[in-house]
Design a protein around this motif. Structure first.
Motif, PDB file in Angstrom:
ATOM      1  N   ALA A 144      35.851  32.080  34.607  1.00 44.95           N
ATOM      2  CA  ALA A 144      34.937  32.284  35.733  1.00 44.95           C
ATOM      3  C   ALA A 144      34.289  30.965  36.146  1.00 44.95           C
ATOM      4  N   LYS A 145      34.201  30.776  37.424  1.00 41.67           N
ATOM      5  CA  LYS A 145      33.539  29.620  38.027  1.00 41.67           C
ATOM      6  C   LYS A 145      32.423  30.126  38.930  1.00 41.67           C
ATOM      7  N   LEU A 146      31.639  29.225  39.470  1.00 49.49           N
ATOM      8  CA  LEU A 146      30.591  29.607  40.407  1.00 49.49           C
ATOM      9  C   LEU A 146      31.216  30.401  41.551  1.00 49.49           C
ATOM     10  N   GLY A 147      30.678  31.554  41.824  1.00 47.27           N
ATOM     11  CA  GLY A 147      31.195  32.384  42.914  1.00 47.27           C
ATOM     12  C   GLY A 147      32.233  33.404  42.494  1.00 47.27           C
ATOM     13  N   THR A 148      32.661  33.402  41.224  1.00 49.33           N
ATOM     14  CA  THR A 148      33.621  34.398  40.761  1.00 49.33           C
ATOM     15  C   THR A 148      33.017  35.786  40.923  1.00 49.33           C
ATOM     16  N   LYS A 149      33.779  36.698  41.459  1.00 52.69           N
ATOM     17  CA  LYS A 149      33.331  38.077  41.632  1.00 52.69           C
ATOM     18  C   LYS A 149      33.736  38.890  40.408  1.00 52.69           C
ATOM     19  N   PHE A 150      32.893  39.854  40.056  1.00 50.29           N
ATOM     20  CA  PHE A 150      33.171  40.749  38.946  1.00 50.29           C
ATOM     21  C   PHE A 150      33.208  42.179  39.475  1.00 50.29           C
ATOM     22  N   ILE A 151      34.143  42.960  38.975  1.00 49.68           N
ATOM     23  CA  ILE A 151      34.280  44.363  39.359  1.00 49.68           C
ATOM     24  C   ILE A 151      33.701  45.201  38.222  1.00 49.68           C
ATOM     25  N   TRP A 152      32.776  46.086  38.557  1.00 52.26           N
ATOM     26  CA  TRP A 152      32.103  46.948  37.583  1.00 52.26           C
ATOM     27  C   TRP A 152      32.641  48.363  37.752  1.00 52.26           C
ATOM     28  N   GLU A 153      33.072  48.966  36.642  1.00 54.16           N
ATOM     29  CA  GLU A 153      33.586  50.335  36.679  1.00 54.16           C
ATOM     30  C   GLU A 153      32.910  51.166  35.596  1.00 54.16           C
ATOM     31  N   MET A 154      32.400  52.338  35.975  1.00 51.73           N
ATOM     32  CA  MET A 154      31.834  53.269  35.011  1.00 51.73           C
ATOM     33  C   MET A 154      32.975  54.118  34.468  1.00 51.73           C
ATOM     34  N   MET A 155      33.129  54.140  33.159  1.00 50.62           N
ATOM     35  CA  MET A 155      34.194  54.886  32.523  1.00 50.62           C
ATOM     36  C   MET A 155      33.709  56.305  32.207  1.00 50.62           C
ATOM     37  N   ASP A 156      34.651  57.213  31.980  1.00 50.40           N
ATOM     38  CA  ASP A 156      34.313  58.612  31.702  1.00 50.40           C
ATOM     39  C   ASP A 156      33.433  58.775  30.464  1.00 50.40           C
ATOM     40  N   ASP A 157      33.586  57.871  29.488  1.00 48.54           N
ATOM     41  CA  ASP A 157      32.800  57.991  28.250  1.00 48.54           C
ATOM     42  C   ASP A 157      31.413  57.360  28.374  1.00 48.54           C
ATOM     43  N   GLY A 158      31.063  56.876  29.568  1.00 52.04           N
ATOM     44  CA  GLY A 158      29.749  56.286  29.800  1.00 52.04           C
ATOM     45  C   GLY A 158      29.703  54.780  29.630  1.00 52.04           C
ATOM     46  N   SER A 159      30.782  54.201  29.145  1.00 53.64           N
ATOM     47  CA  SER A 159      30.817  52.746  29.010  1.00 53.64           C
ATOM     48  C   SER A 159      31.093  52.114  30.366  1.00 53.64           C
ATOM     49  N   VAL A 160      30.855  50.810  30.453  1.00 53.41           N
ATOM     50  CA  VAL A 160      31.076  50.074  31.692  1.00 53.41           C
ATOM     51  C   VAL A 160      32.124  48.999  31.427  1.00 53.41           C
ATOM     52  N   ARG A 161      33.133  48.952  32.293  1.00 58.99           N
ATOM     53  CA  ARG A 161      34.162  47.912  32.185  1.00 58.99           C
ATOM     54  C   ARG A 161      33.896  46.891  33.284  1.00 58.99           C
ATOM     55  N   VAL A 162      33.847  45.623  32.892  1.00 54.65           N
ATOM     56  CA  VAL A 162      33.613  44.542  33.843  1.00 54.65           C
ATOM     57  C   VAL A 162      34.855  43.656  33.848  1.00 54.65           C
ATOM     58  N   THR A 163      35.417  43.430  35.032  1.00 54.19           N
ATOM     59  CA  THR A 163      36.634  42.633  35.175  1.00 54.19           C
ATOM     60  C   THR A 163      36.367  41.493  36.145  1.00 54.19           C
ATOM     61  N   ALA A 164      36.762  40.272  35.760  1.00 51.51           N
ATOM     62  CA  ALA A 164      36.658  39.132  36.676  1.00 51.51           C
ATOM     63  C   ALA A 164      37.751  39.280  37.723  1.00 51.51           C
ATOM     64  N   LYS A 165      37.361  39.276  38.983  1.00 46.33           N
ATOM     65  CA  LYS A 165      38.317  39.432  40.078  1.00 46.33           C
ATOM     66  C   LYS A 165      39.107  38.144  40.236  1.00 46.33           C
ATOM     67  N   ALA A 166      40.422  38.280  40.295  1.00 46.97           N
ATOM     68  CA  ALA A 166      41.290  37.115  40.475  1.00 46.97           C
ATOM     69  C   ALA A 166      41.032  36.484  41.834  1.00 46.97           C
ATOM     70  N   ARG A 167      41.063  35.179  41.856  1.00 46.36           N
ATOM     71  CA  ARG A 167      40.880  34.466  43.124  1.00 46.36           C
ATOM     72  C   ARG A 167      42.154  34.540  43.939  1.00 46.36           C
TER      73      ARG A 167
END
Length: 62
Positions: free
Chosen positions: A17-40
């Motif tokens: 990740a660099k300055l300005g990298t976007k992250f995608i937040w997803e709520m999972m069925d079990d209540g956990s949160v998955r965070v993924t760095a969006k590819a440039r």
């Protein structure tokens, strides 16, 4: 508040990740949160070449 978060340095480094990298937040069925760095979006070779110079036009920044 402006909705910003701090991503720990070791995680930023691990995902490239660099300055300005976007992250995608997803709520999972079990209540956990998955965070993924969006590819440039990579630029087409023509776009990238025009940014570093064009030797045909006498400009060469590379």
């Amino acid at each position: 508040m402006n909705g910003r978060i701090v991503v720990p340095k070791d995680i930023r480094k691990a995902v490239g990740a660099k300055l300005g990298t976007k992250f995608i937040w997803e709520m999972m069925d079990d209540g956990s949160v998955r965070v993924t760095a969006k590819a440039r979006r990579f630029k087409a070779p023509e776009e990238a070449r025009s940014e570093v110079g064009d030797s045909e036009n006498g400009v060469d920044d590379a």
